[in-house]
Design an enzyme around this catalytic site. Sequence first.
Site, PDB file in Angstrom:
ATOM      1  N   GLY A 163       0.825  -1.219   0.000  1.00  0.00           N
ATOM      2  CA  GLY A 163       0.000   0.000   0.000  1.00  0.00           C
ATOM      3  C   GLY A 163       0.850   1.257   0.000  1.00  0.00           C
ATOM      4  NE  ARG A 219      -5.581   5.612   5.913  1.00  0.00           N
ATOM      5  CZ  ARG A 219      -6.077   4.508   6.451  1.00  0.00           C
ATOM      6  NH1 ARG A 219      -6.888   4.575   7.497  1.00  0.00           N
ATOM      7  NH2 ARG A 219      -5.759   3.318   5.976  1.00  0.00           N
ATOM      8  N   GLY A 240      -6.396  -4.093  -2.778  1.00  0.00           N
ATOM      9  CA  GLY A 240      -6.917  -4.503  -1.476  1.00  0.00           C
ATOM     10  C   GLY A 240      -6.153  -5.681  -0.891  1.00  0.00           C
ATOM     11  CG  ASP A 271      -0.084  -0.980   8.478  1.00  0.00           C
ATOM     12  OD1 ASP A 271      -0.240  -2.186   8.769  1.00  0.00           O
ATOM     13  OD2 ASP A 271      -1.020  -0.254   8.094  1.00  0.00           O
ATOM     14  CG  ASN A 315      -3.649   3.177   9.077  1.00  0.00           C
ATOM     15  OD1 ASN A 315      -3.147   2.379   8.291  1.00  0.00           O
ATOM     16  ND2 ASN A 315      -4.428   2.804  10.067  1.00  0.00           N
ATOM     17  CE1 TYR A 363      38.591  17.226  11.231  1.00  0.00           C
ATOM     18  CE2 TYR A 363      40.466  17.941   9.907  1.00  0.00           C
ATOM     19  CZ  TYR A 363      39.399  17.078  10.122  1.00  0.00           C
ATOM     20  OH  TYR A 363      39.165  16.057   9.246  1.00  0.00           O
ATOM     21  CB  ALA A 370      43.907  25.855  22.769  1.00  0.00           C
ATOM     22  CB  SER A 410      48.195  26.886  21.855  1.00  0.00           C
ATOM     23  OG  SER A 410      47.911  26.301  23.098  1.00  0.00           O
TER      24      SER A 410
HETATM   25  C1  UD1 Z   1      -6.850  -3.443   7.623  1.00  0.00           C
HETATM   26  C2  UD1 Z   1      -8.037  -4.386   7.796  1.00  0.00           C
HETATM   27  C3  UD1 Z   1      -8.800  -3.982   9.052  1.00  0.00           C
HETATM   28  C4  UD1 Z   1      -7.888  -4.020  10.234  1.00  0.00           C
HETATM   29  C5  UD1 Z   1      -6.647  -3.165   9.998  1.00  0.00           C
HETATM   30  C6  UD1 Z   1      -5.634  -3.404  11.116  1.00  0.00           C
HETATM   31  C7  UD1 Z   1      -8.767  -5.050   5.557  1.00  0.00           C
HETATM   32  C8  UD1 Z   1      -9.777  -4.822   4.491  1.00  0.00           C
HETATM   33  N1  UD1 Z   1      -8.888  -4.289   6.637  1.00  0.00           N
HETATM   34  O1  UD1 Z   1      -7.376  -2.137   7.429  1.00  0.00           O
HETATM   35  O2  UD1 Z   1      -9.897  -4.880   9.258  1.00  0.00           O
HETATM   36  O3  UD1 Z   1      -8.581  -3.568  11.405  1.00  0.00           O
HETATM   37  O4  UD1 Z   1      -6.018  -3.524   8.767  1.00  0.00           O
HETATM   38  O5  UD1 Z   1      -4.506  -2.593  11.003  1.00  0.00           O
HETATM   39  O6  UD1 Z   1      -7.945  -5.917   5.417  1.00  0.00           O
HETATM   40  N2  UD1 Z   1      -1.884  -3.589   1.540  1.00  0.00           N
HETATM   41  C9  UD1 Z   1      -1.346  -4.191   0.424  1.00  0.00           C
HETATM   42  N3  UD1 Z   1      -2.048  -4.147  -0.746  1.00  0.00           N
HETATM   43  C10 UD1 Z   1      -3.260  -3.566  -0.844  1.00  0.00           C
HETATM   44  C11 UD1 Z   1      -3.818  -2.956   0.306  1.00  0.00           C
HETATM   45  C12 UD1 Z   1      -3.096  -2.980   1.495  1.00  0.00           C
HETATM   46  O7  UD1 Z   1      -0.252  -4.742   0.467  1.00  0.00           O
HETATM   47  O8  UD1 Z   1      -3.823  -3.595  -1.933  1.00  0.00           O
HETATM   48  C13 UD1 Z   1      -1.115  -3.620   2.782  1.00  0.00           C
HETATM   49  C14 UD1 Z   1      -0.772  -2.234   3.286  1.00  0.00           C
HETATM   50  O9  UD1 Z   1       0.476  -1.803   2.771  1.00  0.00           O
HETATM   51  C15 UD1 Z   1      -0.719  -2.440   4.791  1.00  0.00           C
HETATM   52  C16 UD1 Z   1      -1.693  -3.590   5.030  1.00  0.00           C
HETATM   53  O10 UD1 Z   1      -1.887  -4.221   3.788  1.00  0.00           O
HETATM   54  O11 UD1 Z   1       0.569  -2.832   5.207  1.00  0.00           O
HETATM   55  C17 UD1 Z   1      -3.051  -3.082   5.564  1.00  0.00           C
HETATM   56  O12 UD1 Z   1      -3.603  -2.181   4.634  1.00  0.00           O
HETATM   57  P1  UD1 Z   1      -4.332  -0.853   5.091  1.00  0.00           P
HETATM   58  O13 UD1 Z   1      -4.790  -0.138   3.888  1.00  0.00           O
HETATM   59  O14 UD1 Z   1      -3.503  -0.130   6.069  1.00  0.00           O
HETATM   60  O15 UD1 Z   1      -5.622  -1.490   5.810  1.00  0.00           O
HETATM   61  P2  UD1 Z   1      -6.484  -0.861   6.965  1.00  0.00           P
HETATM   62  O16 UD1 Z   1      -7.420   0.141   6.379  1.00  0.00           O
HETATM   63  O17 UD1 Z   1      -5.628  -0.420   8.070  1.00  0.00           O
HETATM   64 CA    CA Z   2      -3.423  -0.193   8.368  1.00  0.00          CA
END
Ligand code: UD1
Ligand code: CA
Length: 462
Positions: free
Chosen positions: A11, A15, A79, A104, A228, A367, A381, A406
């Site tokens: 991701g 934010r 996702g 994260d 986030n 130095y 010095a 010095s």
């Molecule tokens: C996600 C969970 C949520 C949970 C929260 C905990 C989902 C839909 N939601 O939400 O239920 O409470 O984590 O921290 O899973 N990532 C990818 N590829 C993507 C999307 C995300 O690798 O396409 C990775 C991000 O880099 C991150 C992790 O997945 O490291 C979580 O993604 P993020 O978008 O932060 O999910 P949350 O909205 O925090």
């Molecule tokens: Ca997250």
Amino acid sequence: MNVHIVVLAAGKGTRMLSARPKVLHRVAGLPMIDHVLASATALQPKTTTVVVGYQAELLKAALSDHPGLTFVVQEPQRGTAHALLVAEPALRGQTGTLVLLSGDVPMLTPETLKRLLDRHTATGAAATVLTAMVDRPRGYGRIVRSGEQIARIVEERDASSAERDIREINSGIYAFALDGLFDAVRTIAPQNAQQEYYLTDLVAVYRQRGLGVETVTVSNADEIRGINSRNELAEVSRIVRQQKNDELMAAGVTIEDPATTYIDAAVQVGADTIIRPGVSLEGRTTIGASCEIHSGVRIVDSRIGDRVTVLNHCVVTNASIADGASVGPFAHLRNEADVREKARVGNFVELKKTVLGPGSKSMHLAYLGDATIGANVNIGAGTITCNYDGVKKNATVIEDDAFIGSDSQLIAPVTVGKGAYVGSGTTVRVDVPAGSLAVSAGKQRNIEGWVEKKGKKSKTTE
Ligand code: UD1
Ligand code: CA
């Protein structure tokens, strides 16, 4: 039992409003994903796969010192369910358990991961979700139960107002039986507010099929805090810092003001060392016992022995200070500066790639670069090693018991022999043999009556 780790880190971290991938932002001196990978090793995984996407090359390069990682690229990022599917080829033919981590969520402990895995194994569940009870569930997916059983997970954006009141949240960390996992994930559709493929939907899929889904609840909800935003980065950093300070205090270190003391996770400090307010100890720094580190000091990737005093406002990077030595105030030790036993470095002294031998002193305004200085040497010095001739760096050698007056300049390459003296204000261009005195300044002349002849007033009368 084979354990496979997948870390989601593709991701953008929208934010964060950052040009860098979110998981490379540092917590207690280490990129947050490094904390995650460190906890993961406790499970002794057979394979570890990292799903990268946004700034994939940068992230891969940053993780190149971790052995045994497989990278898969998710582009575009559709996702968390889509991210897991991208890892499928890396796990082809593997059996056992997949533990899914989020890049994260850096405070997760190895103990909690083991609890998750143990419960998953003991119950023979198809999936086990790590959850937490929190007072402020905002931003997290909520755990919806029917009776005792987890029924599904609903994201904040898609939750009804009643569901938003649920205080049990999804950590985004799971154990899955690999058998059948990817086929089930493929059935997930992007039917939600974000039009993304949510891995959280797998819970409902499994429950509808009558498969076992278990939960493990962390006892300390801080552990599963996700980052986030910059604000959450600061909050998590503060907790990690506090944990580190508590750990050191429990081991006999005095920290006068933990709120203003910044000690990275990997730093070691010996017992009876006193750390005054406003100190930063960073990277792979080690500090021995019974030291005193005064306010405003920053020490990075350095080795400090026992009974060392570092006075106020010193900057020490990639340097070493041996037992009983004293440095500062306002000294700058960098790039392989090496202060030996009981040596003393005073104010406005800079040392670079220089050994200051045992018991030697450089107390004011100097130095010293690319120099090897023996034992019991006195550096006056204003001494400067002129180590750079415009093309390359040259070495200065000052042997044991020498005395540098010095305001002297040592034009390198040059050697001052054992016990030799260099008179104040000398420009040393050729080697000084052991036991001799070097002087280069011309003879002083006094012009008597000069002030009156010029008609100048004596300043003291003003
Ligand atoms: C996600 C969970 C949520 C949970 C929260 C905990 C989902 C839909 N939601 O939400 O239920 O409470 O984590 O921290 O899973 N990532 C990818 N590829 C993507 C999307 C995300 O690798 O396409 C990775 C991000 O880099 C991150 C992790 O997945 O490291 C979580 O993604 P993020 O978008 O932060 O999910 P949350 O909205 O925090
Ligand atoms: Ca997250």
